[in-house]
Scaffold this motif. Structure first.
Motif, mmCIF file in Angstrom:
data_model
loop_
_atom_site.group_PDB
_atom_site.id
_atom_site.type_symbol
_atom_site.label_atom_id
_atom_site.label_comp_id
_atom_site.label_asym_id
_atom_site.label_seq_id
_atom_site.Cartn_x
_atom_site.Cartn_y
_atom_site.Cartn_z
ATOM 1 N N PRO A 20 0.807 -1.224 0.000
ATOM 2 C CA PRO A 20 0.000 0.000 0.000
ATOM 3 C C PRO A 20 0.838 1.272 0.000
ATOM 4 N N THR A 21 1.966 1.253 0.698
ATOM 5 C CA THR A 21 2.826 2.440 0.759
ATOM 6 C C THR A 21 3.318 2.815 -0.635
ATOM 7 N N PHE A 22 3.826 1.834 -1.368
ATOM 8 C CA PHE A 22 4.312 2.101 -2.726
ATOM 9 C C PHE A 22 3.171 2.541 -3.647
ATOM 10 N N ALA A 23 1.999 1.926 -3.466
ATOM 11 C CA ALA A 23 0.867 2.267 -4.328
ATOM 12 C C ALA A 23 0.410 3.706 -4.098
ATOM 13 N N HIS A 24 0.297 4.111 -2.840
ATOM 14 C CA HIS A 24 -0.141 5.485 -2.549
ATOM 15 C C HIS A 24 0.923 6.493 -2.990
ATOM 16 N N ALA A 25 2.176 6.124 -2.845
ATOM 17 C CA ALA A 25 3.255 7.006 -3.319
ATOM 18 C C ALA A 25 3.154 7.201 -4.830
ATOM 19 N N ASP A 26 2.854 6.132 -5.558
ATOM 20 C CA ASP A 26 2.708 6.238 -7.009
ATOM 21 C C ASP A 26 1.555 7.179 -7.375
ATOM 22 N N THR A 27 0.441 7.076 -6.653
ATOM 23 C CA THR A 27 -0.712 7.941 -6.919
ATOM 24 C C THR A 27 -0.341 9.406 -6.714
ATOM 25 N N ILE A 28 0.353 9.697 -5.631
ATOM 26 C CA ILE A 28 0.745 11.074 -5.330
ATOM 27 C C ILE A 28 1.817 11.556 -6.306
ATOM 28 N N ARG A 29 2.725 10.677 -6.642
ATOM 29 C CA ARG A 29 3.773 11.030 -7.609
ATOM 30 C C ARG A 29 3.153 11.451 -8.943
ATOM 31 N N ALA A 30 2.107 10.736 -9.344
ATOM 32 C CA ALA A 30 1.449 11.040 -10.618
ATOM 33 C C ALA A 30 0.758 12.399 -10.592
ATOM 34 N N ALA A 31 0.390 12.862 -9.380
ATOM 35 C CA ALA A 31 -0.262 14.176 -9.263
ATOM 36 C C ALA A 31 0.709 15.317 -9.525
ATOM 37 N N GLY A 32 2.013 15.050 -9.361
ATOM 38 C CA GLY A 32 3.048 16.006 -9.751
ATOM 39 C C GLY A 32 3.204 17.229 -8.876
ATOM 40 N N VAL A 33 2.798 17.154 -7.602
ATOM 41 C CA VAL A 33 2.875 18.347 -6.757
ATOM 42 C C VAL A 33 4.162 18.415 -5.938
ATOM 43 N N PHE A 34 4.904 17.321 -5.863
ATOM 44 C CA PHE A 34 6.195 17.310 -5.170
ATOM 45 C C PHE A 34 7.301 17.005 -6.173
ATOM 46 N N ASP A 35 8.472 17.601 -5.938
ATOM 47 C CA ASP A 35 9.614 17.309 -6.799
ATOM 48 C C ASP A 35 10.103 15.878 -6.600
ATOM 49 N N GLU A 36 9.939 15.374 -5.353
ATOM 50 C CA GLU A 36 10.326 14.008 -5.049
ATOM 51 C C GLU A 36 9.284 13.394 -4.118
ATOM 52 N N VAL A 37 8.982 12.125 -4.332
ATOM 53 C CA VAL A 37 8.125 11.366 -3.432
ATOM 54 C C VAL A 37 8.876 10.083 -3.102
ATOM 55 N N ARG A 38 9.092 9.862 -1.821
ATOM 56 C CA ARG A 38 9.920 8.722 -1.408
ATOM 57 C C ARG A 38 9.222 7.921 -0.302
ATOM 58 N N GLU A 39 9.331 6.607 -0.374
ATOM 59 C CA GLU A 39 8.852 5.714 0.672
ATOM 60 C C GLU A 39 10.003 5.434 1.641
ATOM 61 N N ALA A 40 9.686 5.259 2.935
ATOM 62 C CA ALA A 40 10.699 4.908 3.925
ATOM 63 C C ALA A 40 10.064 3.972 4.950
ATOM 64 N N PHE A 41 10.901 3.075 5.504
ATOM 65 C CA PHE A 41 10.368 2.022 6.369
ATOM 66 C C PHE A 41 11.246 1.783 7.587
ATOM 67 N N TRP A 42 10.612 1.196 8.615
ATOM 68 C CA TRP A 42 11.319 0.746 9.794
ATOM 69 C C TRP A 42 11.940 -0.621 9.555
ATOM 70 N N LYS A 43 11.226 -1.500 8.848
ATOM 71 C CA LYS A 43 11.675 -2.876 8.661
ATOM 72 C C LYS A 43 12.097 -3.205 7.230
ATOM 73 N N GLU A 44 12.165 -2.204 6.372
ATOM 74 C CA GLU A 44 12.579 -2.426 4.987
ATOM 75 C C GLU A 44 13.444 -1.245 4.543
ATOM 76 N N GLU A 45 13.941 -1.357 3.323
ATOM 77 C CA GLU A 45 14.699 -0.260 2.735
ATOM 78 C C GLU A 45 13.835 0.483 1.725
ATOM 79 N N PRO A 46 14.063 1.797 1.577
ATOM 80 C CA PRO A 46 14.998 2.649 2.318
ATOM 81 C C PRO A 46 14.517 2.883 3.750
ATOM 82 N N SER A 47 15.456 3.041 4.656
ATOM 83 C CA SER A 47 15.145 3.157 6.075
ATOM 84 C C SER A 47 14.829 4.602 6.458
ATOM 85 N N PHE A 48 14.127 4.753 7.593
ATOM 86 C CA PHE A 48 13.892 6.089 8.142
ATOM 87 C C PHE A 48 15.214 6.843 8.286
ATOM 88 N N ARG A 49 16.226 6.138 8.761
ATOM 89 C CA ARG A 49 17.503 6.769 9.096
ATOM 90 C C ARG A 49 18.203 7.350 7.871
#
Length: 290
Positions: A20-49
């Motif tokens: 779901p995180t990747f899917a919602h990021a794709d939807t927002i990315r397609a809207a074109g309102v941010f220069d970058e849209v990135r997913e981050a995770f506690w238990k996966e990569e890319p990490s919060f840190r």
């Protein structure tokens, strides 16, 4: 340049947890309102840190894809993002009202607008209703139906149940459904006894979880009596104790969740323009969960 980071839990054990995180990021990315849209995770990569370091933008909006205020939104994410001067008291929150705070990332010097979790935003009420519409294939669902909003619940964190009660109360007050109840896995009233709380013949059950996993795909269906063994599957609707149970699965898989993420960023000052309405129209046109 402005960036959006969607911060989610992720999982080493369930590959679908991050879907779901990747899917919602794709939807927002397609809207074109941010220069970058990135997913981050506690238990996966890319990490919060590491995520802030990967961005070119100097201004970052971070939206936690979590249901409740608590350990992850108040301790883990701010710590891993290295937010200078973070103090949970900055929220001034009652467990539901955290909005945003603007701080600096210590190691990058970037400006970070850190937002409250999606699960406590008022727009999540619309997503729960949309989830009921999706599972019943009825955009007018409500009259004659009961609605159960289900949370995990825990006696260790009082905030865990607040979002569930908040959205159940808002939907009840709207008068759309004949009955609305907040139910839980690990505290009373329990979802195991779902039919005890409704007179309506039809009950829509919507779990307020971000992703489908062990709890939503195994525990809850078995606990409600939809099946004796989740591996054999179950009907939707399924008949239990004379009631038809329309079980939707995790609310976070609903496409309209992208709207709530944008709403959180907009509340923090992100210039999203008409993207919120665009996302609402797009998700309505496509319909349903991912």
């Amino acid at each position: 340049m402005k960036a959006l980071v969607i911060a989610a839990h992720g999982s080493h054990l369930n590959a679908e947890s991050s879907t779901p995180t990747f899917a919602h990021a794709d939807t927002i990315r397609a809207a074109g309102v941010f220069d970058e849209v990135r997913e981050a995770f506690w238990k996966e990569e890319p990490s919060f840190r590491e995520v802030i370091r990967t961005l070119e933008s100097d201004e970052v909006y971070v939206v936690p894809l979590f249901i409740s205020e608590g350990y992850f939104t108040e301790q883990v994410i701010p710590r891993e993002l290295r937010l200078s001067g973070w103090d949970v008291a900055d929220w001034g929150s009652d467990g539901l009202s955290a909005t945003h705070v603007t701080l600096t990332s210590e190691d990058t010097g970037k400006t970070v607008h850190y937002c409250g979790p999606v699960g406590t935003h008022e727009s999540m009420t619309d997503v729960i209703i949309r989830r009921a519409e999706s599972v019943t294939s009825d955009p007018e669902v409500g009259p004659g139906f009961g609605l159960a909003v289900v949370g995990h619940g825990t006696e260790r964190n009082a905030n865990s149940a607040k979002a569930i009660h908040y959205h159940a109360d808002r939907i009840r007050d709207s008068g759309r459904f004949a009955e609305v109840e907040a139910l839980f896995m690990d505290e009373e009233p329990e979802v195991d006894d779902v039919t005890d709380y409704f007179e309506s013949a039809d009950i829509v059950v919507v779990p307020l979880f971000i992703a489908d996993g062990f709890h939503t795909q195994e525990d809850i269906p078995e606990d409600m009596g939809l099946t004796d063994d989740y591996r054999t599957g179950y009907d939707v609707p399924a008949t239990v104790d004379g009631h038809r149970i329309w079980y939707s699965g995790a609310v976070g898989t609903e496409r309209l969740m992208a709207d709530v993420i944008l709403e959180r960023a907009a509340d923090a000052g992100a210039p999203v323009g008409d993207a919120i309405e665009t996302v609402r129209e797009a998700t309505r046109a496509v319909g349903g969960a991912r």
